[in-house]
Design a protein around this motif. Structure first.
Motif, short mmCIF file in Angstrom:
data_model
loop_
_atom_site.label_atom_id
_atom_site.label_comp_id
_atom_site.label_asym_id
_atom_site.label_seq_id
_atom_site.Cartn_x
_atom_site.Cartn_y
_atom_site.Cartn_z
N VAL A 291 0.83 -1.20 0.00
CA VAL A 291 0.00 0.00 0.00
C VAL A 291 0.87 1.25 0.00
CG1 VAL A 291 -1.69 1.33 1.33
CG2 VAL A 291 -1.94 -1.15 1.12
N GLU A 292 1.97 1.23 0.73
CA GLU A 292 2.85 2.39 0.80
C GLU A 292 3.39 2.75 -0.58
OE1 GLU A 292 2.56 0.43 4.69
OE2 GLU A 292 3.08 -0.30 2.67
N ALA A 293 3.69 1.74 -1.39
CA ALA A 293 4.19 2.00 -2.74
C ALA A 293 3.12 2.64 -3.61
CB ALA A 293 4.69 0.70 -3.37
N LEU A 294 1.87 2.20 -3.43
CA LEU A 294 0.76 2.81 -4.18
C LEU A 294 0.61 4.28 -3.80
CD1 LEU A 294 -1.74 2.67 -6.01
CD2 LEU A 294 -3.03 1.84 -4.03
N PHE A 295 0.70 4.58 -2.51
CA PHE A 295 0.58 5.96 -2.07
C PHE A 295 1.72 6.81 -2.62
CE2 PHE A 295 -2.70 4.42 0.46
CZ PHE A 295 -3.33 5.44 1.15
N SER A 296 2.92 6.26 -2.64
CA SER A 296 4.07 6.99 -3.16
C SER A 296 3.90 7.27 -4.65
CB SER A 296 5.35 6.19 -2.91
OG SER A 296 6.47 6.85 -3.45
N ALA A 297 3.45 6.26 -5.39
CA ALA A 297 3.21 6.44 -6.82
C ALA A 297 2.12 7.48 -7.06
CB ALA A 297 2.83 5.10 -7.45
N PHE A 298 1.11 7.46 -6.22
CA PHE A 298 0.01 8.42 -6.33
C PHE A 298 0.54 9.85 -6.17
CE2 PHE A 298 -3.37 10.92 -4.27
CZ PHE A 298 -4.37 10.82 -5.23
N GLU A 299 1.35 10.07 -5.16
CA GLU A 299 1.93 11.40 -4.95
C GLU A 299 2.78 11.82 -6.14
OE1 GLU A 299 4.06 11.40 -1.31
OE2 GLU A 299 2.27 11.12 -0.05
N ASN A 300 3.58 10.88 -6.67
CA ASN A 300 4.44 11.20 -7.81
C ASN A 300 3.61 11.56 -9.04
OD1 ASN A 300 6.77 10.71 -6.36
ND2 ASN A 300 6.95 8.58 -7.03
N PHE A 301 2.56 10.78 -9.29
CA PHE A 301 1.72 11.04 -10.46
C PHE A 301 1.08 12.42 -10.36
CE2 PHE A 301 -2.29 11.13 -12.73
CZ PHE A 301 -1.94 10.64 -13.98
N CYS A 302 0.50 12.74 -9.21
CA CYS A 302 -0.16 14.04 -9.05
C CYS A 302 0.84 15.18 -9.17
CB CYS A 302 -0.89 14.10 -7.72
SG CYS A 302 -2.30 12.96 -7.61
N GLY A 303 2.05 14.96 -8.66
CA GLY A 303 3.06 16.01 -8.70
C GLY A 303 3.56 16.32 -10.10
N GLN A 304 3.44 15.34 -11.02
CA GLN A 304 3.91 15.58 -12.38
C GLN A 304 2.77 15.85 -13.37
OE1 GLN A 304 6.00 11.85 -12.82
NE2 GLN A 304 4.36 10.92 -14.01
N THR A 305 1.57 15.99 -12.85
CA THR A 305 0.41 16.29 -13.69
C THR A 305 0.04 17.75 -13.54
OG1 THR A 305 -0.45 14.04 -13.41
CG2 THR A 305 -2.01 15.71 -14.14
N THR A 306 -0.26 18.41 -14.65
CA THR A 306 -0.57 19.82 -14.65
C THR A 306 -2.08 20.05 -14.69
OG1 THR A 306 1.51 20.32 -15.79
CG2 THR A 306 -0.20 22.00 -15.90
N VAL A 307 -2.53 21.04 -13.96
CA VAL A 307 -3.94 21.42 -13.96
C VAL A 307 -4.41 21.75 -15.38
CG1 VAL A 307 -5.57 23.20 -13.19
CG2 VAL A 307 -3.84 22.33 -11.60
N PHE A 308 -5.61 21.35 -15.71
CA PHE A 308 -6.18 21.73 -17.00
C PHE A 308 -7.67 22.01 -16.85
CE2 PHE A 308 -6.39 17.10 -16.81
CZ PHE A 308 -7.64 16.79 -17.30
N ASP A 309 -8.21 22.76 -17.79
CA ASP A 309 -9.62 23.13 -17.75
C ASP A 309 -10.49 21.95 -18.15
OD1 ASP A 309 -9.31 25.84 -17.02
OD2 ASP A 309 -8.84 26.37 -19.10
N MET A 310 -11.56 21.75 -17.40
CA MET A 310 -12.57 20.77 -17.77
C MET A 310 -13.57 21.40 -18.72
SD MET A 310 -12.40 17.70 -16.29
CE MET A 310 -14.11 17.19 -16.14
#
Length: 235
Positions: free
Chosen positions: A74-93
């Motif tokens: 589970v800890e690895a999933l959480f770490s990957a989640f943080e990494n993914f969000c950190g490298q994703t840029t906000v965009f308009d819906m």
């Protein structure tokens, strides 16, 4: 236990409030609400028509719920989640609207956008290493004999039929509803969500949700914010 990756507006956004109150439950807090009255339908009927969407919570699925692969922690999933969000840029819906998809009502984009579809594809692929293979029972629940060739291949390859070219963003509002009930519910939803949908929605966060036991309601375990839109420097 199963995990999923959902798009959900910020909990303070009017759309999150409207969605939670319509379904009768807030996916962020697991708080229950009295659902609004729909003329011509009983409270019990409204509860029944929103039963499954209420359990899953107000959301759009980015990666369908999955059991964690045996070799993953589970800890690895959480770490990957943080990494993914950190490298994703906000965009308009794109603006969302109430629409009927087959037998059920949902909020869907008024226009198709590459940014949204590419984002959904990125989530599916990025978190695939954490997904345990489907069991025969899980496959059977998806009725693969009813799927087209592409959807069936997606089910076996990615654990869910409606990904990549078969993905369609939607925030489910009801179970299947037909006939006179459908007209009543559809008319109500158009009016009910009108004010909330007037507020722009940003794709600025992803939610990691959890189902603690089979049949339990899904709740937000954590959310991750995306990088703000970068502005080009000017001289």
């Amino acid at each position: 236990m199963r995990f999923g990756l959902y798009f959900i507006p910020d909990p303070t956004h009017p759309l999150s409030k409207a969605g939670a109150e319509w379904l009768g439950r807030d996916i962020y807090s697991d708080r229950l609400f009295d659902q609004p009255d729909v003329h011509g339908l009983s409270k019990g009927r409204i509860g029944a028509l929103t039963g499954s969407p209420r359990r899953y919570g107000f959301h759009a699925t980015m990666k369908a719920p999955f059991r964690l692969a045996s070799e993953c922690k589970v800890e690895a999933l959480f770490s990957a989640f943080e990494n993914f969000c950190g490298q994703t840029t906000v965009f308009d819906m794109p603006k969302l609207e109430v629409s009927k998809l087959g037998p059920f009502y949902a909020l869907v984009p008024s226009i198709r956008t590459n940014a949204l579809n590419e984002f959904a594809a990125d989530v599916v692929a990025y978190f695939e290493p954490f997904r345990a293979p489907l069991t025969e029972e899980e496959i059977a629940k998806r009725n693969p004999e009813w799927l087209n060739d592409s959807e069936r291949a997606n089910l076996f390859d990615w654990g869910y039929p409606y990904v990549f070219d078969d993905f369609r963003f939607h925030m489910t509002l009801t179970e299947g509803v037909e006939g006179e009930e459908s007209a009543l519910v559809g008319s109500f939803l158009q009016t009910y969500f009108n004010e909330a949908l007037a507020h722009p929605v940003l794709a600025e966060r992803l939610a990691l949700v959890v189902e603690h036991s089979p049949g339990a309601p899904f709740v937000v375990r954590t959310t991750g914010r995306f990088n703000p839109v970068l502005k080009t420097a000017t001289a």
